[in-house]
Motif scaffolding. Structure first.
Motif, PDB file in Angstrom:
ATOM      1  N   GLY A   3       6.883  37.333 -13.299  1.00 38.88           N
ATOM      2  CA  GLY A   3       8.040  36.550 -13.720  1.00 38.88           C
ATOM      3  C   GLY A   3       8.123  35.164 -13.092  1.00 38.88           C
ATOM      4  N   ALA A   4       7.102  34.725 -12.390  1.00 33.10           N
ATOM      5  CA  ALA A   4       7.126  33.422 -11.708  1.00 33.10           C
ATOM      6  C   ALA A   4       7.185  32.276 -12.715  1.00 33.10           C
ATOM      7  N   ASP A   5       7.830  31.190 -12.330  1.00 31.93           N
ATOM      8  CA  ASP A   5       7.882  29.988 -13.143  1.00 31.93           C
ATOM      9  C   ASP A   5       6.799  29.031 -12.656  1.00 31.93           C
ATOM     10  N   LEU A   6       5.689  28.993 -13.388  1.00 26.68           N
ATOM     11  CA  LEU A   6       4.551  28.154 -13.037  1.00 26.68           C
ATOM     12  C   LEU A   6       4.294  27.126 -14.138  1.00 26.68           C
ATOM     13  N   TYR A   7       5.363  26.671 -14.775  1.00 28.40           N
ATOM     14  CA  TYR A   7       5.250  25.711 -15.867  1.00 28.40           C
ATOM     15  C   TYR A   7       4.492  24.467 -15.401  1.00 28.40           C
ATOM     16  N   GLY A   8       3.439  24.135 -16.140  1.00 20.70           N
ATOM     17  CA  GLY A   8       2.674  22.932 -15.859  1.00 20.70           C
ATOM     18  C   GLY A   8       1.893  22.940 -14.552  1.00 20.70           C
ATOM     19  N   ALA A   9       1.772  24.097 -13.920  1.00 25.82           N
ATOM     20  CA  ALA A   9       1.072  24.181 -12.627  1.00 25.82           C
ATOM     21  C   ALA A   9      -0.383  23.751 -12.764  1.00 25.82           C
ATOM     22  N   HIS A  10      -0.894  23.103 -11.732  1.00 25.55           N
ATOM     23  CA  HIS A  10      -2.292  22.669 -11.687  1.00 25.55           C
ATOM     24  C   HIS A  10      -3.097  23.729 -10.940  1.00 25.55           C
ATOM     25  N   LEU A  11      -3.739  24.599 -11.712  1.00 28.47           N
ATOM     26  CA  LEU A  11      -4.472  25.737 -11.150  1.00 28.47           C
ATOM     27  C   LEU A  11      -5.927  25.746 -11.613  1.00 28.47           C
ATOM     28  N   GLN A  12      -6.488  24.577 -11.879  1.00 23.50           N
ATOM     29  CA  GLN A  12      -7.868  24.491 -12.332  1.00 23.50           C
ATOM     30  C   GLN A  12      -8.796  25.149 -11.312  1.00 23.50           C
ATOM     31  N   GLY A  13      -9.648  26.054 -11.800  1.00 26.01           N
ATOM     32  CA  GLY A  13     -10.636  26.705 -10.947  1.00 26.01           C
ATOM     33  C   GLY A  13     -10.058  27.696  -9.951  1.00 26.01           C
ATOM     34  N   ALA A  14      -8.778  27.994 -10.049  1.00 30.26           N
ATOM     35  CA  ALA A  14      -8.140  28.921  -9.102  1.00 30.26           C
ATOM     36  C   ALA A  14      -8.671  30.336  -9.269  1.00 30.26           C
ATOM     37  N   SER A  15      -8.719  31.077  -8.174  1.00 35.17           N
ATOM     38  CA  SER A  15      -9.076  32.488  -8.221  1.00 35.17           C
ATOM     39  C   SER A  15      -7.790  33.294  -8.305  1.00 35.17           C
ATOM     40  N   ARG A  17      -7.890  36.568  -9.561  1.00 42.67           N
ATOM     41  CA  ARG A  17      -8.436  37.883  -9.898  1.00 42.67           C
ATOM     42  C   ARG A  17      -7.394  38.968  -9.635  1.00 42.67           C
ATOM     43  N   CYS A  18      -7.175  39.813 -10.626  1.00 40.50           N
ATOM     44  CA  CYS A  18      -6.249  40.952 -10.537  1.00 40.50           C
ATOM     45  C   CYS A  18      -4.817  40.516 -10.224  1.00 40.50           C
ATOM     46  N   ALA A  19      -4.478  39.260 -10.470  1.00 38.57           N
ATOM     47  CA  ALA A  19      -3.122  38.763 -10.186  1.00 38.57           C
ATOM     48  C   ALA A  19      -2.092  39.495 -11.042  1.00 38.57           C
ATOM     49  N   GLN A  20      -0.944  39.730 -10.466  1.00 38.06           N
ATOM     50  CA  GLN A  20       0.170  40.386 -11.148  1.00 38.06           C
ATOM     51  C   GLN A  20       1.082  39.290 -11.702  1.00 38.06           C
ATOM     52  N   LEU A  21       0.829  38.881 -12.951  1.00 38.46           N
ATOM     53  CA  LEU A  21       1.550  37.767 -13.565  1.00 38.46           C
ATOM     54  C   LEU A  21       2.342  38.206 -14.793  1.00 38.46           C
ATOM     55  N   GLN A  22       2.739  39.468 -14.839  1.00 38.57           N
ATOM     56  CA  GLN A  22       3.491  39.960 -15.986  1.00 38.57           C
ATOM     57  C   GLN A  22       4.764  39.138 -16.162  1.00 38.57           C
ATOM     58  N   GLY A  23       4.991  38.666 -17.405  1.00 35.95           N
ATOM     59  CA  GLY A  23       6.200  37.929 -17.715  1.00 35.95           C
ATOM     60  C   GLY A  23       6.296  36.552 -17.074  1.00 35.95           C
ATOM     61  N   ALA A  24       5.214  36.079 -16.482  1.00 41.53           N
ATOM     62  CA  ALA A  24       5.233  34.759 -15.829  1.00 41.53           C
ATOM     63  C   ALA A  24       5.299  33.648 -16.872  1.00 41.53           C
ATOM     64  N   TYR A  25       5.873  32.531 -16.498  1.00 39.31           N
ATOM     65  CA  TYR A  25       5.968  31.362 -17.362  1.00 39.31           C
ATOM     66  C   TYR A  25       4.892  30.371 -16.944  1.00 39.31           C
ATOM     67  N   LEU A  26       3.831  30.301 -17.761  1.00 43.95           N
ATOM     68  CA  LEU A  26       2.678  29.448 -17.480  1.00 43.95           C
ATOM     69  C   LEU A  26       2.483  28.413 -18.581  1.00 43.95           C
ATOM     70  N   GLY A  27       3.544  28.090 -19.293  1.00 42.35           N
ATOM     71  CA  GLY A  27       3.456  27.091 -20.349  1.00 42.35           C
ATOM     72  C   GLY A  27       2.927  25.775 -19.792  1.00 42.35           C
ATOM     73  N   MET A  28       1.994  25.151 -20.519  1.00 41.04           N
ATOM     74  CA  MET A  28       1.395  23.865 -20.166  1.00 41.04           C
ATOM     75  C   MET A  28       0.609  23.903 -18.851  1.00 41.04           C
ATOM     76  N   ALA A  29       0.370  25.091 -18.297  1.00 40.30           N
ATOM     77  CA  ALA A  29      -0.369  25.200 -17.035  1.00 40.30           C
ATOM     78  C   ALA A  29      -1.816  24.750 -17.228  1.00 40.30           C
ATOM     79  N   GLN A  30      -2.369  24.150 -16.190  1.00 36.82           N
ATOM     80  CA  GLN A  30      -3.744  23.686 -16.183  1.00 36.82           C
ATOM     81  C   GLN A  30      -4.596  24.767 -15.512  1.00 36.82           C
ATOM     82  N   LEU A  31      -5.258  25.583 -16.314  1.00 40.93           N
ATOM     83  CA  LEU A  31      -6.019  26.725 -15.818  1.00 40.93           C
ATOM     84  C   LEU A  31      -7.494  26.642 -16.198  1.00 40.93           C
ATOM     85  N   GLN A  32      -7.995  25.437 -16.433  1.00 42.01           N
ATOM     86  CA  GLN A  32      -9.392  25.273 -16.819  1.00 42.01           C
ATOM     87  C   GLN A  32     -10.301  25.866 -15.743  1.00 42.01           C
ATOM     88  N   GLY A  33     -11.224  26.735 -16.188  1.00 40.36           N
ATOM     89  CA  GLY A  33     -12.199  27.326 -15.278  1.00 40.36           C
ATOM     90  C   GLY A  33     -11.621  28.314 -14.279  1.00 40.36           C
TER      91      GLY A  33
END
Length: 102
Positions: A3-15, A17-33
């Motif tokens: 349920g975290a609010d990660l709108y627009g977060a810069h997470l390029q190349g982030a690890s 793995r097995c993250a618990q992100l159910q219901g999280a808000y990742l709109g416009m997040a930068q998750l390349q790679g």
């Protein structure tokens, strides 16, 4: 991070793995790679998220909002996508082998 609010977060190349992100808000997040191996993203909002080249092997994306998400070259093999919203998602070159899209 459920349920975290990660709108627009810069997470390029982030690890994430097995993250618990159910219901999280990742709109416009930068998750390349980003490494989202087996990430729990059920019901997550990934509207217009940038996921080019992301590793989503066996990710749980049931009922996730992936509208207009950029998934070019992403590895979605074995991902669970039942009920996911994929309208206008960009999937060119994405690996969907074994993904469940029912």
């Amino acid at each position: 991070l459920q349920g975290a609010d990660l709108y627009g977060a810069h997470l390029q190349g982030a690890s994430l793995r097995c993250a618990q992100l159910q219901g999280a808000y990742l709109g416009m997040a930068q998750l390349q790679g980003a490494d989202l191996y087996k990430a729990q993203l059920q019901g997550a909002d990934l509207y217009k998220a940038q996921l080019e080249g992301a590793y989503l092997y066996k990710a749980q994306l049931q009922a996730a909002d992936l509208r207009e998400a950029q998934l070019e070259g992403a590895d979605l093999s074995g991902a669970q996508l039942q009920g996911a919203y994929l309208r206008e998602a960009q999937l060119q070159g994405a690996n969907l082998e074994g993904a469940d899209l029912r």
